[in-house]
Write a protein that holds these residues in place. Structure first.
Motif, short mmCIF file in Angstrom:
data_model
loop_
_atom_site.label_atom_id
_atom_site.label_comp_id
_atom_site.label_asym_id
_atom_site.label_seq_id
_atom_site.Cartn_x
_atom_site.Cartn_y
_atom_site.Cartn_z
N GLU A 82 -4.98 -2.71 14.07
CA GLU A 82 -5.45 -1.69 13.12
C GLU A 82 -6.75 -1.11 13.64
O GLU A 82 -7.59 -1.83 14.16
N ASN A 139 -1.88 -11.11 7.75
CA ASN A 139 -2.85 -10.04 8.02
C ASN A 139 -4.24 -10.47 7.55
O ASN A 139 -4.41 -10.87 6.39
N GLU A 140 -5.20 -10.37 8.43
CA GLU A 140 -6.61 -10.62 8.10
C GLU A 140 -6.81 -11.72 7.06
O GLU A 140 -7.30 -11.44 5.95
N GLU A 161 -5.51 1.92 -1.25
CA GLU A 161 -6.55 1.12 -0.60
C GLU A 161 -7.04 0.01 -1.53
O GLU A 161 -8.19 -0.03 -1.96
N TRP A 162 -6.16 -0.88 -1.93
CA TRP A 162 -6.49 -2.10 -2.68
C TRP A 162 -7.41 -1.82 -3.88
O TRP A 162 -7.11 -0.93 -4.66
N HIS A 182 0.95 -9.48 4.10
CA HIS A 182 -0.20 -8.58 4.11
C HIS A 182 -0.83 -8.67 2.71
O HIS A 182 -0.77 -7.73 1.94
N GLN A 236 0.80 -1.22 0.00
CA GLN A 236 0.00 0.00 0.00
C GLN A 236 0.84 1.27 0.00
O GLN A 236 0.32 2.35 -0.24
C1 BGC Z 1 -6.40 -4.05 5.90
C2 BGC Z 1 -5.72 -2.84 5.32
C3 BGC Z 1 -6.77 -1.91 4.70
C4 BGC Z 1 -7.70 -1.48 5.81
C5 BGC Z 1 -8.79 -0.51 5.34
C6 BGC Z 1 -7.64 -3.72 6.69
O1 BGC Z 1 -8.57 -4.71 6.51
O2 BGC Z 1 -5.51 -4.80 6.68
O3 BGC Z 1 -4.79 -3.25 4.39
O4 BGC Z 1 -6.21 -0.82 4.08
O5 BGC Z 1 -8.35 -2.61 6.30
O6 BGC Z 1 -9.62 -1.11 4.42
#
Ligand code: BGC
Length: 412
Positions: free
Chosen positions: A328, A178-179, A373-374, A134, A18
């Protein structure tokens, strides 16, 4: 005044893809393939107020990470800012694709780079939290099926071993994945993230592969170093039923199991701490997530701001009797009008959970700077620090200083 425990960790979280420039991994290929389509379908996806406020969503360029924020070369500048913000911890991720660009070939320059990043964090008296995956991995692995590749867990554990050996005692906290459940939902149910599938069998397989990748990496790192703390970061959803019937409540229980619980159970006895990443609450009907109508208590992404979920998420994890970190917590808020209240309200819920016996030891705001943001690209801005998209100049937002003040007093 609500005091936080002594030695509480305060920081911000980031992720390689990111912010780092010119990544070459599963995501960079995916975004190039989809950028045009995402720009063209923005009208269907976003509400009118969002379309008006963020017209970049109609440009394909918005969806290409490209030079991102140039963190790979400018990390010292950003870490200086984090230090100026009073942070005593920092979460970042390593891009596996840079470390192992070809199968079995580990790039010593890239390894050296991340060693320097860890050094730079420690020199600024911040505790490094290192994320190993991630959502990005090397292309050779993606071509073999990515997360579903036969040997994904073993390959991941080997890479984890290489990094843990290289970073040695300078790192005390690892986040393996991550998630994982967000990646599973995006990539195997919704089909909007790589590899773009809608396949329940593959979804179940992905749970298996990712949980054994975590478990294996946990064992491998611990074999090298007993005293590190290893966990994965977990998105925790807050669901509300669209109707108060037995059926709707059962539906929520089902969704809750797959999002919040299943992965935790599959990694039991392989976590030294637990994580909370809570972003929104949603209303669920049989047809799926109900579109949010509220336009006041929402972020720029239209996500409902609902601080109670922070408390509930922490209390859900309390029964496991492990330390808890909010790895986060943040919002897309370009104008920075909502971030200050968001931070205070959410921290009040963290404090309430601590008062009720939860062992919360740290909080990482998402994110230090604006970032990519993906599948939404650059228009949603999550940063305590604003990044000018043209000049890449860094400008701390007002909330950056509010957060500093909280950290300095260790209290809200
Ligand atoms: C992720 C981040 C993402 C953030 C906001 C999280 O689920 O780990 O990479 O930017 O949410 O959407």
């Amino acid at each position: 005044m609500k005091k936080f425990p002594d030695n509480f960790l305060w920081g911000a979280a980031t992720s390689a893809h990111q912010i780092e420039e010119y990544s070459c991994n599963n995501w960079s290929v995916w975004e190039k393939k989809n950028a045009k389509k995402w720009a063209q379908s923005a009208t269907e996806k976003w509400q009118l107020w969002q379309q008006k406020k963020f017209p970049e969503m109609f440009e394909a360029e918005n969806y290409i990470s490209g030079r991102a924020t140039e963190y790979y070369t400018r990390y010292e500048e950003d870490l200086d800012l984090a230090k100026a913000g009073g942070h005593n911890a920092h979460r970042f991720s390593i891009d596996w694709a840079r470390i192992e660009p070809r199968e079995g070939e580990f790039d010593s320059k890239a390894i050296e780079h991340y060693k320097n990043v860890v050094r730079a964090i420690s020199e600024r008296n911040m505790e490094p939290f290192v994320t190993l995956w991630h959502w990005t991995h090397p292309l050779w692995l993606e071509e073999r099926g990515g997360v579903l590749a036969k040997d994904f867990p073993e390959k991941f554990a080997h890479y984890a071993h290489i990094m843990a050996e290289a970073l040695g005692e300078s790192v005390k906290f690892y986040v393996t994945l991550n998630e994982p459940t967000s990646y599973i939902a995006g990539g195997y149910i919704a089909g909007k993230w790589p590899p773009g599938e809608k396949n329940i069998f593959h979804m179940l397989q992905a749970y298996k592969k990712l949980s054994s990748a975590h478990n294996l990496a946990y064992d491998v790192i611990h074999k090298q170093q007993e005293n590190v703390h290893i966990g994965f970061t977990n998105i925790l959803w807050r669901f509300k039923p669209s109707k108060n019937t037995l059926f709707h409540r059962a539906l929520i229980r089902f969704a809750y199991y797959f999002t919040n619980e299943k992965f935790l159970r599959m990694t039991q006895d392989h976590n030294d701490y637990l994580s909370v990443q809570y972003y929104f609450s949603v209303t669920l009907s049989l047809m799926g997530i109900v579109k949010e109508k509220n336009t006041t208590f929402v972020t720029d992404l239209g996500w409902l701001i609902d601080p109670k979920g922070v408390y509930e998420s922490i209390m859900f994890l309390k029964k496991y009797n492990l330390p808890i970190y909010l790895t986060e917590d943040g919002l897309a808020d370009r104008s920075d009008m909502k971030r200050e209240k968001f931070i205070r309200d959410n921290l009040a819920q963290v404090h309430r959970a601590i008062s009720d016996g939860a062992d919360v030891q740290g909080y990482f705001h998402w994110s230090l700077t604006d970032n990519f943001e993906w599948d939404k690209g650059f228009w949603p801005q999550f940063g305590l620090i604003e990044i000018d998209r043209k000049t890449l100049e860094r400008k701390p937002r007002k909330s950056f200083w509010v957060y500093k003040n909280i950290i300095d007093r260790n209290a809200i």
